[in-house]
Write a protein that holds these residues in place. Sequence first.
Motif, PDB file in Angstrom:
ATOM      1  N   PRO A  96       0.826  -1.204   0.000  1.00  0.00           N
ATOM      2  CA  PRO A  96       0.000   0.000   0.000  1.00  0.00           C
ATOM      3  C   PRO A  96       0.865   1.260   0.000  1.00  0.00           C
ATOM      4  N   GLY A  97       1.916   1.254   0.793  1.00  0.00           N
ATOM      5  CA  GLY A  97       2.785   2.421   0.856  1.00  0.00           C
ATOM      6  C   GLY A  97       4.007   2.093   1.679  1.00  0.00           C
ATOM      7  N   LEU A  98       4.906   3.044   1.781  1.00  0.00           N
ATOM      8  CA  LEU A  98       6.158   2.768   2.479  1.00  0.00           C
ATOM      9  C   LEU A  98       6.302   3.618   3.733  1.00  0.00           C
ATOM     10  N   ASP A  99       5.198   4.213   4.164  1.00  0.00           N
ATOM     11  CA  ASP A  99       5.264   5.187   5.234  1.00  0.00           C
ATOM     12  C   ASP A  99       4.971   4.549   6.576  1.00  0.00           C
ATOM     13  N   ASN A 100       5.371   3.328   6.715  1.00  0.00           N
ATOM     14  CA  ASN A 100       4.905   2.576   7.863  1.00  0.00           C
ATOM     15  C   ASN A 100       5.935   1.508   8.198  1.00  0.00           C
ATOM     16  N   GLY A 101       6.433   1.558   9.427  1.00  0.00           N
ATOM     17  CA  GLY A 101       7.462   0.622   9.816  1.00  0.00           C
ATOM     18  C   GLY A 101       7.008  -0.821   9.687  1.00  0.00           C
ATOM     19  N   TYR A 102       5.739  -1.011   9.841  1.00  0.00           N
ATOM     20  CA  TYR A 102       5.175  -2.340   9.737  1.00  0.00           C
ATOM     21  C   TYR A 102       5.426  -2.928   8.349  1.00  0.00           C
ATOM     22  N   ILE A 103       5.115  -2.143   7.359  1.00  0.00           N
ATOM     23  CA  ILE A 103       5.328  -2.582   5.982  1.00  0.00           C
ATOM     24  C   ILE A 103       6.814  -2.737   5.682  1.00  0.00           C
ATOM     25  N   THR A 104       7.572  -1.729   6.033  1.00  0.00           N
ATOM     26  CA  THR A 104       8.980  -1.760   5.649  1.00  0.00           C
ATOM     27  C   THR A 104       9.726  -2.903   6.330  1.00  0.00           C
ATOM     28  N   GLU A 105       9.292  -3.283   7.509  1.00  0.00           N
ATOM     29  CA  GLU A 105       9.930  -4.426   8.159  1.00  0.00           C
ATOM     30  C   GLU A 105       9.663  -5.711   7.372  1.00  0.00           C
ATOM     31  N   ILE A 106       8.446  -5.887   6.970  1.00  0.00           N
ATOM     32  CA  ILE A 106       8.113  -7.072   6.186  1.00  0.00           C
ATOM     33  C   ILE A 106       8.870  -7.050   4.857  1.00  0.00           C
ATOM     34  N   VAL A 107       8.871  -5.896   4.233  1.00  0.00           N
ATOM     35  CA  VAL A 107       9.596  -5.759   2.974  1.00  0.00           C
ATOM     36  C   VAL A 107      11.060  -6.113   3.190  1.00  0.00           C
ATOM     37  N   SER A 108      11.567  -5.669   4.318  1.00  0.00           N
ATOM     38  CA  SER A 108      12.948  -5.958   4.635  1.00  0.00           C
ATOM     39  C   SER A 108      13.182  -7.466   4.737  1.00  0.00           C
ATOM     40  N   GLY A 109      12.234  -8.162   5.344  1.00  0.00           N
ATOM     41  CA  GLY A 109      12.332  -9.613   5.438  1.00  0.00           C
ATOM     42  C   GLY A 109      12.293 -10.256   4.059  1.00  0.00           C
ATOM     43  N   ILE A 110      11.436  -9.746   3.225  1.00  0.00           N
ATOM     44  CA  ILE A 110      11.326 -10.257   1.862  1.00  0.00           C
ATOM     45  C   ILE A 110      12.656 -10.049   1.136  1.00  0.00           C
ATOM     46  N   ASP A 111      13.149  -8.850   1.308  1.00  0.00           N
ATOM     47  CA  ASP A 111      14.407  -8.463   0.697  1.00  0.00           C
ATOM     48  C   ASP A 111      15.535  -9.398   1.131  1.00  0.00           C
ATOM     49  N   GLN A 112      15.608  -9.624   2.404  1.00  0.00           N
ATOM     50  CA  GLN A 112      16.653 -10.491   2.942  1.00  0.00           C
ATOM     51  C   GLN A 112      16.581 -11.891   2.366  1.00  0.00           C
ATOM     52  N   GLU A 113      15.370 -12.422   2.344  1.00  0.00           N
ATOM     53  CA  GLU A 113      15.214 -13.788   1.891  1.00  0.00           C
ATOM     54  C   GLU A 113      15.515 -13.899   0.398  1.00  0.00           C
ATOM     55  N   LEU A 114      15.100 -12.890  -0.314  1.00  0.00           N
ATOM     56  CA  LEU A 114      15.330 -12.871  -1.748  1.00  0.00           C
ATOM     57  C   LEU A 114      16.826 -12.819  -2.064  1.00  0.00           C
ATOM     58  N   ALA A 115      17.567 -12.220  -1.147  1.00  0.00           N
ATOM     59  CA  ALA A 115      19.002 -12.081  -1.369  1.00  0.00           C
ATOM     60  C   ALA A 115      19.664 -13.451  -1.452  1.00  0.00           C
ATOM     61  N   HIS A 116      19.040 -14.438  -0.824  1.00  0.00           N
ATOM     62  CA  HIS A 116      19.602 -15.789  -0.863  1.00  0.00           C
ATOM     63  C   HIS A 116      19.152 -16.554  -2.098  1.00  0.00           C
ATOM     64  N   SER A 117      18.330 -15.933  -2.880  1.00  0.00           N
ATOM     65  CA  SER A 117      17.803 -16.621  -4.042  1.00  0.00           C
ATOM     66  C   SER A 117      18.317 -15.949  -5.310  1.00  0.00           C
ATOM     67  N   ASP A 118      17.852 -16.434  -6.427  1.00  0.00           N
ATOM     68  CA  ASP A 118      18.258 -15.846  -7.698  1.00  0.00           C
ATOM     69  C   ASP A 118      17.289 -14.773  -8.147  1.00  0.00           C
ATOM     70  N   TYR A 119      16.397 -14.413  -7.259  1.00  0.00           N
ATOM     71  CA  TYR A 119      15.365 -13.469  -7.675  1.00  0.00           C
ATOM     72  C   TYR A 119      15.640 -12.052  -7.209  1.00  0.00           C
ATOM     73  N   ASP A 120      15.185 -11.118  -7.996  1.00  0.00           N
ATOM     74  CA  ASP A 120      15.209  -9.735  -7.584  1.00  0.00           C
ATOM     75  C   ASP A 120      13.791  -9.297  -7.308  1.00  0.00           C
ATOM     76  N   MET A 121      13.678  -8.165  -6.669  1.00  0.00           N
ATOM     77  CA  MET A 121      12.364  -7.716  -6.275  1.00  0.00           C
ATOM     78  C   MET A 121      12.001  -6.435  -7.001  1.00  0.00           C
ATOM     79  N   MET A 122      10.761  -6.382  -7.380  1.00  0.00           N
ATOM     80  CA  MET A 122      10.262  -5.168  -7.987  1.00  0.00           C
ATOM     81  C   MET A 122       9.075  -4.721  -7.166  1.00  0.00           C
ATOM     82  N   LEU A 123       9.152  -3.531  -6.640  1.00  0.00           N
ATOM     83  CA  LEU A 123       8.138  -3.080  -5.705  1.00  0.00           C
ATOM     84  C   LEU A 123       7.207  -2.039  -6.311  1.00  0.00           C
TER      85      LEU A 123
END
Lengths: 342, 342
Positions: free
Chosen positions: B76-103
């Motif tokens: 929905p947006g990035l103005d919320n620590g709740y969202i950005t924390e989850i995104v951060s988790g996604i980001d971290q996990e993706l880093a171990h994979s061959d995938y990149d993220m498009m937000l």
Amino acid sequence: MQTSRKKISQITILDVARESGVSYSTVSRVLNGFDFVKGSTREKVLKTAERMGYVANIQARSLAGGKTQIIGLLVPGLDNGYITEIVSGIDQELAHSDYDMMLYTTHRYQGKESLYVKTIANGLADGLILLVPHNAQNYLQALPRQDFPYVLVDQIDNMYNSTTVDATNWQGAYDATAYLIKLGHQRIGFIMGAPQLNSARERFDGYRAALQHHRIAYDESLVIEGDYMTKSGYSGAKRLLSLEQPPTAIFASNDLTAFGVLDAIHETGLRIPEDISVVGFDDIPLASLAYPKLTTVRQPLVQIGQVAVRLLLEKLENPEREARRVTLATELIVRDSSAPRG
Amino acid sequence: MQTSRKKISQITILDVARESGVSYSTVSRVLNGFDFVKGSTREKVLKTAERMGYVANIQARSLAGGKTQIIGLLVPGLDNGYITEIVSGIDQELAHSDYDMMLYTTHRYQGKESLYVKTIANGLADGLILLVPHNAQNYLQALPRQDFPYVLVDQIDNMYNSTTVDATNWQGAYDATAYLIKLGHQRIGFIMGAPQLNSARERFDGYRAALQHHRIAYDESLVIEGDYMTKSGYSGAKRLLSLEQPPTAIFASNDLTAFGVLDAIHETGLRIPEDISVVGFDDIPLASLAYPKLTTVRQPLVQIGQVAVRLLLEKLENPEREARRVTLATELIVRDSSAPRG
DNA sequence: GTGAAAGCGCTAACAT
DNA sequence: ATGTTAGCGCTTTCAC
């Protein structure tokens, strides 16, 4: 390694063409807003496209040399109000345009940045905004030819003549320091930001300049190296507080660092601002949520993002436009974490 | 409307083929990790590709039916620590994979969400993670056929049988309320989250269940509608505080709301937690930065993101996999904003 | 094992 | 004003 998923069948421009009884390329022309199409044809095509639920295939468009209407955004990470505010500004401004945003985080992916830049510039996006690139040179080098439109935010580069947006870091730091001096503080601790960043150096220079102009001797022991992170503020403040002659005020290079400072001071039982004043930089949203509310130097974060988009859009419209640097003004926001020297 | 920029010339697979003296398709095979390639050929191709600085063109690959190695992320947006924390988790996990993220941010772009989903599913990405989609149905409907791999985060849908990740909202709210009751509080204010969200309703139910189990009558005047935003916490607390019999504790449906509550209470001069206790939900990073440090129900935000990625990757590898729902445990984190009833 | 050739969906000359 | 056609860079049959 090959999980060849079947391509999901799509409604293509061809389907729309057939359905509306015109040719292939006429549909393309309509969809791209070309002039030379009869009004009635345009109507008809638009209507059938709508009805059929046609959605353009961006890949194909890009490949064929068209525009993707996407602008790429490269950020170090999302764990920082400073970044997310700027991104929010970018987002807002983009909402008024025909462009969408594609965001890449480079955080933790050392050395992957240039690959990202290449990929994006390879056709994934029409333009690129680089947020606080830690070493812009490397990225820019990766740009296939220098004619790919991009804008640098909060970092200057001195190799390529890039279009950049930043804020008056020097002046902001000068103002904050001068303000503390005016409150009677003589021993003002300073916690520096990540030294590879332009902003960190400029703020440091502003701090020193203010001391000098007010004839306060520069005391190296009051300056702590940091990295713009909360932790460095915490440990930095601990060190400053344990000095034989601790400072009566601490100027942190950004708000995140200031939060660490606040925390460290709370732990010692000292009162803020009665015993010690704290000033930050950035004015991220939490600054006014902290306790006590943080006095800080406001950067127009959202506006920075908006300006970055505007500059990029300009470039997109007119690639011949000269590169330029826009520096936005900072502003001292006095809240509850600072007071006259007790 | 047409600023036909010249296509930036790229190093293609063809260049690599020529340079390494093999054919077109052999290079493709090597790059895609196919089996039937002689070791020496593979080596050679890889080396020249590297040397020439070849970067795959994702558009072309996608068009031709290949995978993009990109996973789309709709927030929905990035103005919320709740969202950005989850995104951060996604980001971290993706880093171990061959995938990149498009937000993609959907914030403010009402009705654009389904277009986004379509575009992404059209080939821009191999899979999709939907973060707190406000009306999942609409989005999912947009998915061309239901065989595009996606995962829902923190929102269930009851039409399509979707793979989802969420946390124990009911239990978390129950625990927090029971904790306050145990501290001696009888009048516990509740500020609700955005009612169209599943989590908000579950937390509300948890709150009521705890009251009931402890034989405390449910008092409607203590429950305020909110929307998970700081402002609603502020105004909600103001209203609660002005009650003839104000609550001795306030349970805010998320931390952002709790910050508003804190602020409102500070303004009235009441002390936290001596005069009134406050509990939040989420445990976003700021929760421990607030003053006083916020007692809250921790959601494993980063982990939620990681799990979402893992589930999506599973699906990507094995499209036949059944949909499932993973619910992660919450945990009450007691800090300084709560205390026994004074 | 490797090469040749046919598209993927679209844009952009080039025709008419 | 509209249709025809040649690619964009790549994957993927289908041959050899």
